[in-house]
Design a protein around this motif. Sequence first.
Motif, PDB file in Angstrom:
ATOM      1  N   CYS A 294       0.865  -1.173   0.000  1.00 49.12           N
ATOM      2  CA  CYS A 294       0.000   0.000   0.000  1.00 49.12           C
ATOM      3  C   CYS A 294       0.903   1.224   0.000  1.00 49.12           C
ATOM      4  O   CYS A 294       1.536   1.535   0.999  1.00 49.12           O
ATOM      5  N   PRO A 295       0.988   1.914  -1.126  1.00 47.12           N
ATOM      6  CA  PRO A 295       1.874   3.080  -1.184  1.00 47.12           C
ATOM      7  C   PRO A 295       1.410   4.195  -0.247  1.00 47.12           C
ATOM      8  O   PRO A 295       0.304   4.173   0.255  1.00 47.12           O
ATOM      9  N   GLU A 296       2.296   5.141  -0.028  1.00 52.44           N
ATOM     10  CA  GLU A 296       1.995   6.281   0.844  1.00 52.44           C
ATOM     11  C   GLU A 296       0.774   7.069   0.367  1.00 52.44           C
ATOM     12  O   GLU A 296       0.072   7.665   1.140  1.00 52.44           O
ATOM     13  N   ILE A 297       0.551   7.060  -0.937  1.00 49.43           N
ATOM     14  CA  ILE A 297      -0.610   7.767  -1.485  1.00 49.43           C
ATOM     15  C   ILE A 297      -1.858   7.133  -0.886  1.00 49.43           C
ATOM     16  O   ILE A 297      -1.915   5.932  -0.652  1.00 49.43           O
ATOM     17  N   VAL A 298      -2.868   7.946  -0.673  1.00 50.62           N
ATOM     18  CA  VAL A 298      -4.079   7.458  -0.024  1.00 50.62           C
ATOM     19  C   VAL A 298      -4.854   6.549  -0.982  1.00 50.62           C
ATOM     20  O   VAL A 298      -5.791   6.969  -1.641  1.00 50.62           O
ATOM     21  N   THR A 299      -4.435   5.304  -1.059  1.00 52.27           N
ATOM     22  CA  THR A 299      -5.159   4.336  -1.885  1.00 52.27           C
ATOM     23  C   THR A 299      -5.767   3.245  -1.034  1.00 52.27           C
ATOM     24  O   THR A 299      -6.654   2.540  -1.474  1.00 52.27           O
ATOM     25  N   CYS A 300      -5.267   3.054   0.144  1.00 54.77           N
ATOM     26  CA  CYS A 300      -5.839   2.061   1.056  1.00 54.77           C
ATOM     27  C   CYS A 300      -6.898   2.753   1.902  1.00 54.77           C
ATOM     28  O   CYS A 300      -6.611   3.316   2.954  1.00 54.77           O
ATOM     29  N   SER A 301      -8.128   2.696   1.442  1.00 54.50           N
ATOM     30  CA  SER A 301      -9.195   3.469   2.082  1.00 54.50           C
ATOM     31  C   SER A 301      -9.505   3.001   3.505  1.00 54.50           C
ATOM     32  O   SER A 301      -9.844   3.821   4.361  1.00 54.50           O
ATOM     33  N   VAL A 302      -9.386   1.719   3.781  1.00 50.83           N
ATOM     34  CA  VAL A 302      -9.642   1.245   5.135  1.00 50.83           C
ATOM     35  C   VAL A 302      -8.581   1.789   6.081  1.00 50.83           C
ATOM     36  O   VAL A 302      -8.888   2.281   7.175  1.00 50.83           O
ATOM     37  N   ASP A 303      -7.341   1.731   5.660  1.00 49.37           N
ATOM     38  CA  ASP A 303      -6.248   2.272   6.462  1.00 49.37           C
ATOM     39  C   ASP A 303      -6.450   3.769   6.675  1.00 49.37           C
ATOM     40  O   ASP A 303      -6.297   4.279   7.788  1.00 49.37           O
ATOM     41  N   TYR A 304      -6.819   4.470   5.634  1.00 44.83           N
ATOM     42  CA  TYR A 304      -7.076   5.909   5.713  1.00 44.83           C
ATOM     43  C   TYR A 304      -8.161   6.196   6.754  1.00 44.83           C
ATOM     44  O   TYR A 304      -7.998   7.061   7.619  1.00 44.83           O
ATOM     45  N   ALA A 305      -9.264   5.454   6.684  1.00 47.78           N
ATOM     46  CA  ALA A 305     -10.387   5.687   7.595  1.00 47.78           C
ATOM     47  C   ALA A 305      -9.991   5.419   9.043  1.00 47.78           C
ATOM     48  O   ALA A 305     -10.275   6.227   9.930  1.00 47.78           O
ATOM     49  N   PHE A 306      -9.302   4.295   9.287  1.00 47.54           N
ATOM     50  CA  PHE A 306      -8.942   3.968  10.664  1.00 47.54           C
ATOM     51  C   PHE A 306      -7.870   4.889  11.224  1.00 47.54           C
ATOM     52  O   PHE A 306      -7.814   5.103  12.436  1.00 47.54           O
ATOM     53  N   LYS A 307      -7.056   5.479  10.373  1.00 48.62           N
ATOM     54  CA  LYS A 307      -6.100   6.473  10.868  1.00 48.62           C
ATOM     55  C   LYS A 307      -6.837   7.717  11.357  1.00 48.62           C
ATOM     56  O   LYS A 307      -6.371   8.414  12.244  1.00 48.62           O
ATOM     57  N   ARG A 308      -7.993   8.001  10.780  1.00 44.55           N
ATOM     58  CA  ARG A 308      -8.763   9.177  11.166  1.00 44.55           C
ATOM     59  C   ARG A 308      -9.619   8.934  12.395  1.00 44.55           C
ATOM     60  O   ARG A 308      -9.819   9.821  13.209  1.00 44.55           O
ATOM     61  N   ILE A 309     -10.172   7.719  12.537  1.00 43.86           N
ATOM     62  CA  ILE A 309     -11.116   7.475  13.632  1.00 43.86           C
ATOM     63  C   ILE A 309     -10.657   6.390  14.592  1.00 43.86           C
ATOM     64  O   ILE A 309     -11.337   6.105  15.565  1.00 43.86           O
TER      65      ILE A 309
END
Length: 117
Positions: A8-23
């Motif tokens: 999963c590159p640094e670019i926001v492509t892993c949406s689950v990872d992105y969401a859990f980093k926020r909440i």
Amino acid sequence: MKKKEIICPEIVTCSVDYAFKRIGGKYKGRILWYLHEHTILRYGELNRTLPDITTKMLTQTLRELETDNLIDRKVYHEVPPKVEYTLTEVGQELIPFITYLKDWGEKQIEREQKNAK
């Protein structure tokens, strides 16, 4: 057998990872839920609502939620200073998912209590 590696590159492509980093974390979901239930909460009210959180952790968590555009922080320049927190539109979008998690959690607790008897 070699496990297939998923990168999963640094670019926001892993949406689950992105969401859990926020909440993700111990307090973010609870803060969002309490703001949903009460619409507006002041710092002291949030502090009383979360008795297991330190002042430092509450401040840090609120800053992260604000940075992620999930909550708004409104400062009133008066004596004593007054700060209110509310959900943003983006934060409101999370409420159906948090509701689903809350309902799921209640079911699991009920199931565990039945099994413990």
